[in-house]
Design an enzyme around this catalytic site. Structure first.
Site, PDB file in Angstrom:
ATOM      1  NE  ARG A  24     -12.516  -9.858   9.641  1.00 14.19           N
ATOM      2  CZ  ARG A  24     -13.153  -9.874   8.466  1.00 14.19           C
ATOM      3  NH1 ARG A  24     -14.129 -10.722   8.248  1.00 14.19           N
ATOM      4  NH2 ARG A  24     -12.806  -9.030   7.515  1.00 14.19           N
TER       5      ARG A  24
ATOM      6  CB  CYS B 159      -4.075 -12.948  -1.757  1.00 22.02           C
ATOM      7  SG  CYS B 159      -5.082 -12.424  -3.148  1.00 22.02           S
TER       8      CYS B 159
ATOM      9  NE  ARG C  38      -4.104  -1.616  -0.063  1.00 21.50           N
ATOM     10  CZ  ARG C  38      -4.969  -1.582  -1.071  1.00 21.50           C
ATOM     11  NH1 ARG C  38      -4.939  -0.596  -1.948  1.00 21.50           N
ATOM     12  NH2 ARG C  38      -5.862  -2.528  -1.199  1.00 21.50           N
TER      13      ARG C  38
ATOM     14  CB  CYS D 297      -5.984 -12.908 -11.673  1.00 21.32           C
ATOM     15  SG  CYS D 297      -7.257 -12.494 -10.481  1.00 21.32           S
TER      16      CYS D 297
ATOM     17  N   GLY E 235     -10.196  -4.128   0.692  1.00 25.09           N
ATOM     18  CA  GLY E 235     -11.348  -4.979   0.995  1.00 25.09           C
ATOM     19  C   GLY E 235     -11.730  -5.899  -0.140  1.00 25.09           C
TER      20      GLY E 235
END
Lengths: 145, 377
Positions: free
Chosen positions: B184, B196, B16, B78, B111
């Site tokens: 989680r 990923c 990021r 992808c 997300g």
């Protein structure tokens, strides 16, 4: 009041509250498909007949979605899976009324129900879902309708 | 026939990078690849990207003052970067171009991936959550191949351990199976750490025509792209319905079969591989689809360490997408950068000793599947 189907060409909700998935049958390939297309998705043939798909089937795969994905405003968690429709050899991607994966097993009998996924100015927007036949009677959301 | 050789690679780390544009990341990767290649004249450029908008590749090359040649943006989910490489290698072998720049760029929202592939009603119905499709596939793999949840955690442990030594990876901390299983549940059986992260990055490869290979030449021995056959409800094509798919060959296998044939090699010849580990189960399925593992042998192969660094045939020595994250358009070319480093013996702490044949695999939206084989002469 009849709730609005999320996509009426795929999923009809009738005035009596019953519902059905609309698919296609190709006579030359002998295969059902969903959603309804002009051409058979397996052979490209155009001898397609509009059909109402089986409202029962067996559970082939399932999970629960625990975080609301983009573009979704309905309740979380919600069940998600694949149901193999009775007599038609078709495996359909679907919501599941059961959002607890541990409550389901392979081959569970399933029946088509409506499930509220949102609302617009005219009222509830509903999608199709599959539920265990007994759950349909006891679902408090459905009892109100 | 002439061959396509890799003469330079470059990468912008995957992660990021707030405040840095996708164009700037592309510039970094492309410039590095061009420097390695000796700043050649470029006859054409193919840019893999899915989320960068119109003429994104042109913006990168414009910033580098390297325009005038044909520049084509390539979207194949992808597999976008691998599709770009396939076009480049094919054009070179056919004699259309001498030197082609291939690069991939991406800056993805955080997300769950939102894709214009899904109609708005499908999102509203809750039928567009990509991890839920991965979860169904994982569940079927567990049922049909005896894979366990512990096996899924073991894949994450392997790839995250590999990523520790990769300076271009997003996650560089090793994890334990207990930690993976304590993260989680996103969609049973998949926990957060088994998925990923979509992220940001860029990678570039310069490919050049050669009449013959000399010692050290890294040849693109095969670059194959295939799409799905109709029928499977689980594949990356994500249809609304399917049929019994037990006899339907998945696109990854179609691409692998074609690539092995094109390269004149088989799975046993592969020394090192990078494969699509969008989720932990996806990697175990890829082993089988690529012929690296007999159906059902996944658990035993994991336990044997054969696909770990130091094993017989390491898979995802870079850490895979589980450690690097997945910037869609750049991810396949990130694999190429890794494998070129492996073939040159420049992979540092994650080096696969003596690697001569390397395989890269991606599969994603549209059920685009790619298999690329690189060979060092």
């Amino acid at each position: 009041m009849v709730a609005r189907s999320i996509q009426p060409e795929l999923f009809e909700v009738r005035s009596d509250g019953s519902c059905v998935l609309v698919g296609g049958y190709c006579a030359s390939s002998g295969r059902y498909h969903f959603p309804l297309q002009d051409c058979c998705p397996y052979t490209g043939a155009t001898d397609i007949e509009r059909v109402e798909l089986s409202t029962t089937g067996s559970l082939w795969g399932w999970t629960a979605v625990t975080t609301a994905p983009p573009g979704y405003d309905g309740p979380v968690p919600y069940g998600f899976g694949v149901v193999e429709l009775a007599g038609q050899g078709l495996r359909v991607i679907t919501r599941l009324s059961e959002a607890d994966p541990s409550a389901l097993t392979f081959g569970d009998a399933m029946t088509l129900v409506v499930e509220i996924v949102g609302a617009d100015d005219d009222g509830d927007v509903v999608s199709w879902a599959f539920a265990k036949p007994d759950a349909r009677m006891t679902d408090p959301q459905m009892a109100d309708r | 026939m002439s061959l396509a050789a890799v003469t330079g690679v470059g990468i912008h780390p995957f992660g990021r990078f707030e405040g840095k544009t996708v164009t700037q990341m592309g510039v970094d990767a492309v410039r590095a690849a061009l420097v390695e290649a000796g700043d050649p004249r470029i006859d054409a450029a193919f840019c893999g990207t899915a989320y960068s908008g119109v003429a994104a590749g042109h913006k990168v090359l414009g910033a580098l003052a390297r325009t005038g040649m044909p520049i084509v943006d390539v979207e194949a989910g992808c597999a976008s970067g691998a599709a770009a490489l396939q076009l480049a290698a094919g054009a070179i072998r056919a004699g259309q171009y001498d030197t082609v720049l291939v690069f991939g760029i991406e800056k993805m929202p955080k997300g769950i991936i939102r894709s214009s592939f899904f109609e708005p009603w499908r999102e509203q119905a809750g039928l567009a959550a990509t991890p839920s499709y991965f979860a169904l596939r994982a569940q079927r793999l567990m049922r049909e191949r005896g894979v366990t949840k512990d096996d899924l955690a073991a894949v994450v442990v392997k790839n995250r351990a590999h990523g520790v030594d990769n300076p271009n990876a997003m996650f560089r901390k090793a994890v334990t199976a207990e930690e993976v299983l304590a993260s989680r549940v996103v969609c049973e059986p998949l926990h957060l750490w088994m998925l990923c992260s979509p992220n940001e990055g860029a990678a570039a490869v310069v490919v050049r025509r050669a009449e013959s290979a000399v010692a050290g030449t890294i040849e693109v021995a095969a670059a194959c792209l295939r799409s799905h056959l109709p029928g499977s409800v689980l594949g990356e094509a994500t249809p609304m319905a399917g049929i019994d798919d037990s006899a339907i060959t998945p696109p990854s296998t179609l691409a692998a079969q074609q690539a092995y044939e094109q390269a004149g090699l088989g799975p046993d010849d592969v020394d090192v591989a990078e494969c699509q580990d969008t989720d932990a189960a996806r990697e175990l399925l890829a082993w089988e689809e690529l012929g690296l593992c007999a159906p059902g042998a996944q658990g035993a192969l994991l336990a044997s360490g054969a696909h770990h660094l130091g094993g017989r045939r390491p898979v995802n020595p870079s850490g895979g997408l589980l450690a690097k994250g997945e910037p869609l358009g750049a991810s396949a070319l990130g694999q190429m950068v890794e494998l070129v480093h492996q073939l040159r013996g420049e992979a540092g702490g994650r080096q696969v000793e003596g690697a001569r044949v390397a395989l890269a695999h991606t599969v994603g939206r549209g059920a685009n599947a790619s298999v690329t084989i690189l060979r060092r002469h």
